[in-house]
Design a protein around this motif. Structure first.
Motif, PDB file in Angstrom:
ATOM      1  N   UNK A  99       1.289  -1.643   3.540  1.00 45.46           N
ATOM      2  CA  UNK A  99      -0.007  -2.170   3.973  1.00 45.46           C
ATOM      3  C   UNK A  99      -0.431  -3.354   3.103  1.00 45.46           C
ATOM      4  N   UNK A 100      -0.254  -3.227   1.794  1.00 49.26           N
ATOM      5  CA  UNK A 100      -0.636  -4.315   0.886  1.00 49.26           C
ATOM      6  C   UNK A 100       0.174  -5.574   1.177  1.00 49.26           C
ATOM      7  N   UNK A 101       1.489  -5.416   1.374  1.00 53.46           N
ATOM      8  CA  UNK A 101       2.339  -6.568   1.677  1.00 53.46           C
ATOM      9  C   UNK A 101       1.989  -7.170   3.035  1.00 53.46           C
ATOM     10  N   UNK A 102       1.634  -6.314   3.985  1.00 51.78           N
ATOM     11  CA  UNK A 102       1.234  -6.788   5.314  1.00 51.78           C
ATOM     12  C   UNK A 102      -0.015  -7.663   5.209  1.00 51.78           C
ATOM     13  N   UNK A 103      -0.984  -7.227   4.400  1.00 44.64           N
ATOM     14  CA  UNK A 103      -2.198  -8.022   4.231  1.00 44.64           C
ATOM     15  C   UNK A 103      -1.874  -9.385   3.638  1.00 44.64           C
ATOM     16  N   UNK A 104      -0.996  -9.411   2.651  1.00 42.40           N
ATOM     17  CA  UNK A 104      -0.678 -10.669   1.977  1.00 42.40           C
ATOM     18  C   UNK A 104       0.156 -11.590   2.851  1.00 42.40           C
ATOM     19  N   UNK A 105       1.129 -11.028   3.589  1.00 42.08           N
ATOM     20  CA  UNK A 105       2.113 -11.862   4.271  1.00 42.08           C
ATOM     21  C   UNK A 105       1.795 -12.131   5.736  1.00 42.08           C
ATOM     22  N   UNK A 106       1.125 -11.212   6.393  1.00 33.92           N
ATOM     23  CA  UNK A 106       0.819 -11.390   7.821  1.00 33.92           C
ATOM     24  C   UNK A 106      -0.652 -11.731   8.019  1.00 33.92           C
ATOM     25  N   UNK A 107      -1.529 -10.905   7.464  1.00 35.77           N
ATOM     26  CA  UNK A 107      -2.963 -11.156   7.596  1.00 35.77           C
ATOM     27  C   UNK A 107      -3.350 -12.426   6.851  1.00 35.77           C
ATOM     28  N   UNK A 108      -2.730 -12.633   5.686  1.00 34.79           N
ATOM     29  CA  UNK A 108      -3.004 -13.833   4.914  1.00 34.79           C
ATOM     30  C   UNK A 108      -4.128 -13.688   3.914  1.00 34.79           C
ATOM     31  N   UNK A 109      -4.516 -12.449   3.616  1.00 31.54           N
ATOM     32  CA  UNK A 109      -5.591 -12.231   2.646  1.00 31.54           C
ATOM     33  C   UNK A 109      -6.150 -10.835   2.765  1.00 31.54           C
ATOM     34  N   UNK A 110      -7.247 -10.559   2.078  1.00 33.13           N
ATOM     35  CA  UNK A 110      -7.819  -9.207   2.090  1.00 33.13           C
ATOM     36  C   UNK A 110      -8.392  -8.833   3.452  1.00 33.13           C
ATOM     37  N   UNK A 111      -8.493  -7.527   3.680  1.00 38.68           N
ATOM     38  CA  UNK A 111      -8.956  -7.022   4.977  1.00 38.68           C
ATOM     39  C   UNK A 111      -9.728  -5.727   4.779  1.00 38.68           C
ATOM     40  N   UNK A 112     -10.484  -5.379   5.788  1.00 40.39           N
ATOM     41  CA  UNK A 112     -11.067  -4.048   5.861  1.00 40.39           C
ATOM     42  C   UNK A 112      -9.968  -3.114   6.381  1.00 40.39           C
ATOM     43  N   UNK A 113      -9.704  -2.052   5.658  1.00 33.76           N
ATOM     44  CA  UNK A 113      -8.648  -1.108   6.036  1.00 33.76           C
ATOM     45  C   UNK A 113      -9.290   0.099   6.708  1.00 33.76           C
ATOM     46  N   UNK A 114      -8.865   0.388   7.921  1.00 35.59           N
ATOM     47  CA  UNK A 114      -9.441   1.484   8.710  1.00 35.59           C
ATOM     48  C   UNK A 114      -8.328   2.466   9.037  1.00 35.59           C
ATOM     49  N   UNK A 115      -8.477   3.717   8.611  1.00 33.47           N
ATOM     50  CA  UNK A 115      -7.431   4.708   8.843  1.00 33.47           C
ATOM     51  C   UNK A 115      -7.936   5.927   9.580  1.00 33.47           C
ATOM     52  N   UNK A 116      -7.003   6.624  10.203  1.00 30.84           N
ATOM     53  CA  UNK A 116      -7.269   7.921  10.820  1.00 30.84           C
ATOM     54  C   UNK A 116      -6.280   8.926  10.252  1.00 30.84           C
ATOM     55  N   UNK A 117      -6.777  10.105   9.861  1.00 30.19           N
ATOM     56  CA  UNK A 117      -5.925  11.190   9.368  1.00 30.19           C
ATOM     57  C   UNK A 117      -5.118  10.747   8.141  1.00 30.19           C
TER      58      UNK A 117
END
Length: 309
Positions: A99-117
Motif C-alpha cells: 500500500x505504501x509503495x502504491x501511494x508513492x508510485x501510482x497515486x503519486x503522494x499521500x492518500x486517505x486510506x480506507x479499509x474494510x475488515x
C-alpha cells in the motif's frame, strides 16, 4: 516497478495493472481532482467490493481501489520468504508495504486510506510503517483478529483448543486443498455472505461471482491456507496506539464476526475522531449500505481538508 494497462477489452482509464516486487497488481482508479483516496478490501474480496463507492467518491476525490497481493486480479504467488516474481509472505507487513509503495508510485503522494475488515489492519500497518503516505485512515468494521495467538485466552475453551488444531490440520496440503475447494463454491459463498450481511437483498449473483472468480485461479487455495494459519502480526490496538494521523471508525451494528461492543473499545485511542455505528448493517457496510457509508467518508475527508487550512 512499472505501470501497464490491461488489454483493450477493459477501459484503460479505470482498470490498470502495476508491477510490484515482480508481480502484477490490479487496481481501479476514478476521479480527476481532489485529495487521493485508496480503498483496501477485506479477506477473500477485491477492488470490486468498492464498486458502489468508487464513482460516488470520485465526484470529489481521486479514488483508487487496489487488489492486495494474493486477492482479486493480483498475482497469487507461492507463500514463502520474498523472492521477487516467485514467492511472497502473506502478512500485514507485506500488504502494508504494498500500500505504501502504491501511494508513492501510482497515486503519486499521500492518500486517505480506507479499509474494510482485514483491509483496515493493512491500511493501519501502511500508515504506521510509512507515515508520509497517510493523510488519515477510515476503518470500516475493522478485523479484531479474534483468532490471534494473543487473543486465545479470551476465547471459549473449545475455541482455545480447536483453533490451533484446525490450523495445524489445514497445513497438511491435501487436507487444506480439499477444505478450500469445499468452501470455494457458489452456494457456500452465498451462505457465508448471508451470514455476514444483515440485508439479504444485497447478496446478489454479481457479488457472489465477484468473490468466486479469483477463488478459482491458480494459487488461491495456497493464499487462503497461508492466511488462515497466520495468527501473529499486529492487533488493531497495537497499530492505533502508534498512528499519527486522524482516524474515523464506521461499524455495521449487526456484524456477526466483529462484534460492535468490542469494536467500540477502539474509539478510546487519541487518534480516533469519531466512532459511527450503522444500524441494521453487517460486516461489509460499504457494499451493503453505500448510501450510509459514502456520505460519511465524503464529509470526513472534506473536514480533514478544512482542518489543514
Amino acid at each position: 516497478m512499472t505501470i501497464d494497462t490491461l488489454p483493450p477489452s477493459t477501459p484503460a482509464k479505470i482498470h490498470s495493472v502495476w508491477t510490484w516486487q515482480g508481480f502484477p497488481i490490479c487496481y481501479q482508479a476514478q476521479g480527476e481532482a481532489g485529495p487521493a483516496v485508496v480503498l483496501i478490501h477485506g479477506f477473500g474480496a477485491s477492488s470490486g467490493h468498492w464498486r458502489k463507492n468508487l464513482p460516488v467518491l470520485a465526484t470529489t476525490c481521486r479514488v483508487f481501489a487496489i487488489d492486495l497481493i494474493g486477492f482479486g486480479g493480483s498475482a497469487k504467488p507461492t507463500p514463502g520468504p520474498l523472492e521477487p516474481g516467485q514467492k511472497i509472505e502473506y502478512t500485514f507487513a507485506t500488504w502494508g508495504q504494498q500500500i505504501a509503495d502504491f501511494c508513492r508510485e501510482v497515486v503519486g503522494g499521500p492518500a486517505f486510506l480506507v479499509g474494510n475488515s482485514i483491509g483496515c489492519i493493512a491500511a493501519m500497518q501502511a500508515a504506521v510503517d510509512a507515515p508520509d503516505v497517510a493523510l488519515g485512515v477510515a476503518l470500516i468494521n475493522c478485523s479484531l483478529r479474534l483468532l490471534h495467538d494473543r487473543r486465545r485466552a479470551e476465547q471459549p475453551w473449545l475455541q482455545q483448543v480447536g483453533t490451533p488444531l484446525l490450523q495445524r490440520l489445514l497445513k497438511i496440503r491435501w487436507v487444506g486443498q480439499t477444505f478450500f475447494h469445499q468452501i470455494a463454491r457458489s452456494e457456500t459463498v452465498r451462505k457465508i455472505l448471508l451470514q455476514a450481511y444483515a440485508r439479504p437483498d444485497a447478496v446478489t449473483d454479481e457479488l457472489v461471482n465477484l468473490l468466486m472468480t479469483p477463488a478459482l485461479e491458480d494459487g488461491a487455495a495456497d493464499v487462503f491456507l497461508a492466511f488462515t494459519g497466520y495468527s501473529q502480526g499486529p492487533l488493531p490496538e497495537d497499530l492505533l496506539a502508534e498512528l499519527a494521523c486522524p482516524v474515523v471508525i464506521l461499524w455495521g451494528a449487526q456484524d456477526p464476526w466483529e462484534p460492535i461492543a468490542l469494536g467500540r473499545r477502539l474509539a478510546d485511542f487519541p487518534c480516533v475522531q469519531r466512532f459511527i455505528p450503522l444500524a441494521g448493517v453487517g460486516h461489509c457496510p460499504q457494499d451493503e449500505a453505500p448510501e450510509l457509508v459514502n456520505p460519511v467518508l465524503q464529509d470526513w475527508i472534506a473536514d480533514q481538508g478544512k482542518l489543514e487550512r
